[in-house]
Design a protein around this motif. Structure first.
Motif, PDB file in Angstrom:
ATOM      1  N   THR A  99       0.921  -1.204   0.055  1.00  0.00           N
ATOM      2  CA  THR A  99       0.102   0.020  -0.099  1.00  0.00           C
ATOM      3  C   THR A  99       1.007   1.501  -0.262  1.00  0.00           C
ATOM      4  OG1 THR A  99      -1.540  -1.324   1.308  1.00  0.00           O
ATOM      5  CG2 THR A  99      -1.906   1.271   1.160  1.00  0.00           C
ATOM      6  N   VAL A 100       1.731   1.291   0.957  1.00  0.00           N
ATOM      7  CA  VAL A 100       2.698   2.534   1.060  1.00  0.00           C
ATOM      8  C   VAL A 100       3.752   2.678  -0.195  1.00  0.00           C
ATOM      9  CG1 VAL A 100       4.441   1.425   2.642  1.00  0.00           C
ATOM     10  CG2 VAL A 100       3.843   3.996   2.859  1.00  0.00           C
ATOM     11  N   ALA A 101       4.316   1.419  -0.551  1.00  0.00           N
ATOM     12  CA  ALA A 101       5.223   1.667  -1.616  1.00  0.00           C
ATOM     13  C   ALA A 101       4.510   2.179  -2.913  1.00  0.00           C
ATOM     14  CB  ALA A 101       5.592   0.224  -2.070  1.00  0.00           C
ATOM     15  N   ALA A 102       3.216   1.544  -3.136  1.00  0.00           N
ATOM     16  CA  ALA A 102       2.455   2.252  -4.370  1.00  0.00           C
ATOM     17  C   ALA A 102       2.007   3.575  -4.280  1.00  0.00           C
ATOM     18  CB  ALA A 102       1.413   1.237  -4.593  1.00  0.00           C
ATOM     19  N   ALA A 103       1.770   4.086  -2.912  1.00  0.00           N
ATOM     20  CA  ALA A 103       1.515   5.383  -2.869  1.00  0.00           C
ATOM     21  C   ALA A 103       2.533   6.442  -3.141  1.00  0.00           C
ATOM     22  CB  ALA A 103       0.825   5.705  -1.293  1.00  0.00           C
ATOM     23  N   GLU A 117      -9.816   2.642   3.029  1.00  0.00           N
ATOM     24  CA  GLU A 117      -9.557   2.350   4.389  1.00  0.00           C
ATOM     25  C   GLU A 117      -8.839   3.380   5.025  1.00  0.00           C
ATOM     26  OE1 GLU A 117      -9.190  -2.099   5.927  1.00  0.00           O
ATOM     27  OE2 GLU A 117      -7.394  -1.172   6.553  1.00  0.00           O
ATOM     28  N   ALA A 118      -9.049   4.488   5.015  1.00  0.00           N
ATOM     29  CA  ALA A 118      -7.972   5.563   5.267  1.00  0.00           C
ATOM     30  C   ALA A 118      -8.614   5.930   6.651  1.00  0.00           C
ATOM     31  CB  ALA A 118      -8.333   7.066   4.417  1.00  0.00           C
ATOM     32  N   MET A 134       0.031   5.892   8.085  1.00  0.00           N
ATOM     33  CA  MET A 134       0.005   7.517   8.252  1.00  0.00           C
ATOM     34  C   MET A 134       0.813   7.983   6.922  1.00  0.00           C
ATOM     35  SD  MET A 134       1.657   7.742  11.939  1.00  0.00           S
ATOM     36  CE  MET A 134       2.836   8.735  11.491  1.00  0.00           C
ATOM     37  N   VAL A 135       1.700   7.333   6.280  1.00  0.00           N
ATOM     38  CA  VAL A 135       2.217   7.888   5.153  1.00  0.00           C
ATOM     39  C   VAL A 135       1.297   7.869   3.929  1.00  0.00           C
ATOM     40  CG1 VAL A 135       4.413   7.568   3.417  1.00  0.00           C
ATOM     41  CG2 VAL A 135       4.441   7.241   5.975  1.00  0.00           C
ATOM     42  N   THR A 136       0.469   6.655   3.855  1.00  0.00           N
ATOM     43  CA  THR A 136      -0.358   6.475   2.665  1.00  0.00           C
ATOM     44  C   THR A 136      -1.480   7.621   2.812  1.00  0.00           C
ATOM     45  OG1 THR A 136      -0.035   4.236   2.608  1.00  0.00           O
ATOM     46  CG2 THR A 136      -1.742   5.029   1.574  1.00  0.00           C
ATOM     47  N   ASP A 137      -2.058   7.919   3.974  1.00  0.00           N
ATOM     48  CA  ASP A 137      -3.049   8.868   4.055  1.00  0.00           C
ATOM     49  C   ASP A 137      -2.450  10.412   3.798  1.00  0.00           C
ATOM     50  OD1 ASP A 137      -4.816   7.261   4.568  1.00  0.00           O
ATOM     51  OD2 ASP A 137      -4.808   7.366   6.675  1.00  0.00           O
TER      52      ASP A 137
END
Ligand code: UD1
Length: 359
Positions: A99-103, A117-118, A134-137
């Motif tokens: 998730t975070v890598a793609a973000a 799912e934020a 946290m990073v993704t949001d």
């Protein structure tokens, strides 16, 4: 409209399935990229099959590694794909490393990013998932929340109102969609499991990586297993730790990881569930099944304030908590938006924002 879904690890797949279905109904172009974070058939392919998710268009085959290695590999292999395909939106799910890598990749390429799912927070940065959330949001252009409290958290963190959409819980879309098939699967009957069984899943590093903690958890499960059947489908990470520890499992019944349908049949008919999974805290709330979460915190507080979940930070307390169900079973109610229509609301939220490709 062209949306590109990122899927990597087991908990992503039941979230992606209903969104993909709803976007099909809307007639959108869709691309599925599997990062390969989970690659065992039981953790990946079986979920695609059971949830009727089409075969991924791309598989990055990153496999296992340290967090930095896994995240870096995903980023490196995803960048040319996103650059070539230039979707209108990249959709990421949950809180895993994929998730975070793609973000990070999508936002640096200026492709709009929606996080399904934020806004969930455990406020515990020792959990890798908390950092991923946290990073993704922070990077996402659209924050699709499963519960009202998640939106409040995001507003407190300074996220603008117009980026936050309360859509409800997409996992529950899948649960409701396949529950009849799960109940008809005969898995429980085939395993000889009645309605008095406790179903266990544990895979968090905080429970299984420390041998002292793992020994306490196993002792607690053994005590429960003296009273009633305890079934434990074991994640590969946990299996390895159990083998390394050589702990005696007493009457605990260990089995290989099971697919989504089998798990749902087991959980929906369970006396109680013991877990450290995020998804199971939600599924038990939706099903009205008592859940004991072996953690000091949860990023899903609505499962406690409204649902059937209870935190049990100290494993030594577990057997007494399970025994207490004899005199009191939590009633719980279904949280708002856990109604099977979250994916439809996600498609509506994206439609409202339109399909132009750059941020
Ligand atoms: C990952 C997610 C976690 C999620 C869980 C669900 C992160 C940081 N963690 O944890 O949030 O709850 O998935 O299962 O993204 N392995 C296999 N086969 C596989 C995949 C992994 O045997 O198909 C083994 C490998 O030994 C690997 C270990 O499991 O090193 C851990 O895998 P990894 O994806 O790093 O984390 P999970 O513990 O599965």
């Amino acid at each position: 409209m062209h949306v590109l879904h990122i899927a990597g690890a087991r908990p992503n797949f039941p979230k992606l399935a209903p969104v993909h279905r709803a976007a099909c109904v809307a007639g959108w172009q869709q691309t599925i990229v599997h990062t390969g974070q989970h690659y065992d058939v039981a953790l990946s392919e079986q979920f695609f099959r059971e949830l009727s998710i089409p075969h991924p268009d791309e598989n990055l085959e990153v496999g296992s590694g340290t967090h930095a290695v896994q995240t870096a590999r995903i980023m490196e292999r995803l960048e040319p794909i996103l650059d070539a395909r230039r979707p209108d939106w990249v959709l990421v799910y949950g809180d895993v490393n994929s998730t975070v890598a793609a973000a990070l990749v999508a936002s640096k390429l200026g492709i709009r990013l929606a996080h399904v799912e934020a806004g969930l927070r455990s406020f515990d940065r020792s959990m890798p998932e908390e950092i991923n959330r946290m990073v993704t949001d922070r990077l996402a252009d659209l924050l699709l929340t499963p519960s009202r409290d998640a939106g409040e958290t995001l507003r407190r963190e300074g996220e603008p109102d117009d980026e936050i959409e309360f859509v409800g819980n997409v996992m529950i879309d899948t649960l409701l969609h396949v529950l009849p098939a799960a109940r008809a699967s005969g898995v429980r009957a085939g395993l000889g499991v009645g309605d008095d069984a406790v179903i266990v899943t544990l895979h968090r590093p905080s429970n299984v990586d420390d041998p002292v903690r793992l020994a306490r958890v196993v002792a607690a499960l053994r005590a429960v297993a003296e009273e009633r059947p305890v079934l434990f489908p074991v994640h590969p990470r946990t299996r390895q730790r159990l083998v390394d520890s050589a702990l005696s499992l007493g009457r605990i019944r260990i089995m290989d990881p099971v697919g989504y349908l089998a798990m749902l049949d087991l959980v929906s008919g369970a006396y109680a569930v013991v877990t450290d999974s995020g998804g199971l805290q939600e599924e038990t709330t939706a099903l009205g099944v008592p859940c004991f979460t072996l953690r000091p915190n949860t990023e899903r507080p609505v499962t406690i304030t409204e649902g059937t979940n209870e935190l049990v930070p100290d494993p030594d307390a577990l057997a007494a908590r399970v025994a207490a169900l004899r005199t009191h079973r939590p009633a719980g109610r279904i949280p708002e938006g856990w109604d099977g229509a979250a994916a439809t609301r996600i498609v509506a939220a994206l439609t409202k924002r339109g399909g132009s490709a750059s941020v």
